[in-house]
Design a protein around this motif. Sequence first.
Motif, PDB file in Angstrom:
ATOM      1  N   SER A 199    -102.991  -9.625 -45.394  1.00 12.36           N
ATOM      2  CA  SER A 199    -102.716 -10.973 -45.877  1.00 12.36           C
ATOM      3  C   SER A 199    -101.335 -11.395 -45.419  1.00 12.36           C
ATOM      4  CB  SER A 199    -102.841 -11.064 -47.399  1.00 12.36           C
ATOM      5  OG  SER A 199    -101.725 -10.487 -48.022  1.00 12.36           O
ATOM      6  N   SER A 200    -101.185 -12.675 -45.146  1.00 14.88           N
ATOM      7  CA  SER A 200     -99.911 -13.225 -44.704  1.00 14.88           C
ATOM      8  C   SER A 200     -99.073 -13.584 -45.925  1.00 14.88           C
ATOM      9  CB  SER A 200    -100.171 -14.470 -43.858  1.00 14.88           C
ATOM     10  OG  SER A 200     -98.962 -15.015 -43.413  1.00 14.88           O
ATOM     11  N   ILE A 201     -97.766 -13.265 -45.876  1.00 19.14           N
ATOM     12  CA  ILE A 201     -96.905 -13.622 -47.005  1.00 19.14           C
ATOM     13  C   ILE A 201     -95.943 -14.748 -46.655  1.00 19.14           C
ATOM     14  CG2 ILE A 201     -97.101 -11.439 -48.236  1.00 19.14           C
ATOM     15  CD1 ILE A 201     -94.432 -10.591 -47.062  1.00 19.14           C
ATOM     16  N   VAL A 202     -95.647 -14.939 -45.374  1.00 17.94           N
ATOM     17  CA  VAL A 202     -94.814 -16.066 -44.948  1.00 17.94           C
ATOM     18  C   VAL A 202     -95.145 -16.388 -43.492  1.00 17.94           C
ATOM     19  CG1 VAL A 202     -92.847 -14.628 -44.267  1.00 17.94           C
ATOM     20  CG2 VAL A 202     -92.456 -16.996 -44.905  1.00 17.94           C
ATOM     21  N   GLU A 203     -95.140 -17.688 -43.160  1.00 18.39           N
ATOM     22  CA  GLU A 203     -95.473 -18.137 -41.812  1.00 18.39           C
ATOM     23  C   GLU A 203     -94.491 -19.195 -41.369  1.00 18.39           C
ATOM     24  OE1 GLU A 203     -99.392 -19.613 -42.546  1.00 18.39           O
ATOM     25  OE2 GLU A 203    -100.307 -17.663 -42.183  1.00 18.39           O
ATOM     26  N   SER A 204     -94.326 -19.315 -40.056  1.00 17.33           N
ATOM     27  CA  SER A 204     -93.439 -20.321 -39.491  1.00 17.33           C
ATOM     28  C   SER A 204     -94.007 -20.741 -38.137  1.00 17.33           C
ATOM     29  CB  SER A 204     -92.040 -19.711 -39.322  1.00 17.33           C
ATOM     30  OG  SER A 204     -91.148 -20.638 -38.753  1.00 17.33           O
ATOM     31  N   GLU A 205     -94.015 -22.040 -37.852  1.00 14.16           N
ATOM     32  CA  GLU A 205     -94.534 -22.529 -36.574  1.00 14.16           C
ATOM     33  C   GLU A 205     -93.390 -22.867 -35.634  1.00 14.16           C
ATOM     34  OE1 GLU A 205     -97.669 -25.370 -36.547  1.00 14.16           O
ATOM     35  OE2 GLU A 205     -98.579 -24.481 -38.326  1.00 14.16           O
ATOM     36  N   ARG A 241     -97.431 -19.466 -33.911  1.00 14.88           N
ATOM     37  CA  ARG A 241     -97.255 -19.169 -35.330  1.00 14.88           C
ATOM     38  C   ARG A 241     -96.730 -17.744 -35.466  1.00 14.88           C
ATOM     39  NH1 ARG A 241    -101.174 -20.879 -40.071  1.00 14.88           N
ATOM     40  NH2 ARG A 241    -100.023 -22.768 -39.640  1.00 14.88           N
ATOM     41  N   ALA A 242     -95.596 -17.639 -36.136  1.00 14.62           N
ATOM     42  CA  ALA A 242     -95.017 -16.338 -36.467  1.00 14.62           C
ATOM     43  C   ALA A 242     -95.336 -16.082 -37.934  1.00 14.62           C
ATOM     44  CB  ALA A 242     -93.505 -16.362 -36.255  1.00 14.62           C
ATOM     45  N   SER A 243     -95.779 -14.877 -38.240  1.00 14.79           N
ATOM     46  CA  SER A 243     -96.082 -14.572 -39.638  1.00 14.79           C
ATOM     47  C   SER A 243     -95.667 -13.149 -39.967  1.00 14.79           C
ATOM     48  CB  SER A 243     -97.567 -14.774 -39.940  1.00 14.79           C
ATOM     49  OG  SER A 243     -98.356 -13.954 -39.118  1.00 14.79           O
ATOM     50  N   ILE A 244     -95.309 -12.961 -41.207  1.00 12.57           N
ATOM     51  CA  ILE A 244     -95.046 -11.632 -41.744  1.00 12.57           C
ATOM     52  C   ILE A 244     -96.153 -11.384 -42.749  1.00 12.57           C
ATOM     53  CG2 ILE A 244     -93.493 -10.177 -43.097  1.00 12.57           C
ATOM     54  CD1 ILE A 244     -91.176 -11.762 -41.839  1.00 12.57           C
ATOM     55  N   GLY A 245     -96.810 -10.252 -42.589  1.00 10.40           N
ATOM     56  CA  GLY A 245     -97.958  -9.969 -43.432  1.00 10.40           C
ATOM     57  C   GLY A 245     -97.916  -8.570 -44.004  1.00 10.40           C
ATOM     58  N   LEU A 246     -98.877  -8.321 -44.863  1.00  5.32           N
ATOM     59  CA  LEU A 246     -99.080  -7.025 -45.495  1.00  5.32           C
ATOM     60  C   LEU A 246    -100.381  -6.439 -44.987  1.00  5.32           C
ATOM     61  CD1 LEU A 246     -98.379  -7.972 -49.203  1.00  5.32           C
ATOM     62  CD2 LEU A 246     -97.016  -6.411 -47.826  1.00  5.32           C
ATOM     63  N   ALA A 247    -100.355  -5.166 -44.662  1.00  4.89           N
ATOM     64  CA  ALA A 247    -101.571  -4.443 -44.298  1.00  4.89           C
ATOM     65  C   ALA A 247    -101.721  -3.293 -45.275  1.00  4.89           C
ATOM     66  CB  ALA A 247    -101.484  -3.914 -42.882  1.00  4.89           C
ATOM     67  N   LYS A 277     -86.324 -12.010 -39.339  1.00  2.00           N
ATOM     68  CA  LYS A 277     -86.876 -11.934 -40.697  1.00  2.00           C
ATOM     69  C   LYS A 277     -87.510 -10.591 -41.057  1.00  2.00           C
ATOM     70  CE  LYS A 277     -86.092 -16.271 -41.725  1.00  2.00           C
ATOM     71  NZ  LYS A 277     -85.246 -16.699 -42.818  1.00  2.00           N
ATOM     72  N   LEU A 278     -88.247  -9.970 -40.137  1.00  5.05           N
ATOM     73  CA  LEU A 278     -89.012  -8.768 -40.483  1.00  5.05           C
ATOM     74  C   LEU A 278     -88.143  -7.592 -40.938  1.00  5.05           C
ATOM     75  CD1 LEU A 278     -91.757  -7.424 -40.762  1.00  5.05           C
ATOM     76  CD2 LEU A 278     -91.649  -6.855 -38.325  1.00  5.05           C
TER      77      LEU A 278
END
Length: 105
Positions: free
Chosen positions: A18-24, A4-10, A38-39
Amino acid sequence: MRWRASIGLAVGGDGPVSSIVESEHGSEGSAREWIERKLPRARFPAWIPAARRADGVELFGRVARGHVVTGRLVPTWESDSGAAVWHADREGDHVQWRRCAAEER
């Protein structure tokens, strides 16, 4: 097994995440490539005011190996215990990777 790849906010160094978008993905390489595409172009959600963005809110990427647990009311992602996690930080138009120890569930 999936990645799972995710872009999140810290928020702040040790603040909430929290995760804002995810991709498997079917491979670690594919998941890392997705983050690298994407990042660097990711934008803050509109609900985060510009003043807050300068106050320690960061976008980051994460790649973890795991699986989806079904049989519950809502299927849930669980990282594989003992598997290292990749974290990615934006460095201009590039991504800086660091490998972290497995996360506790």
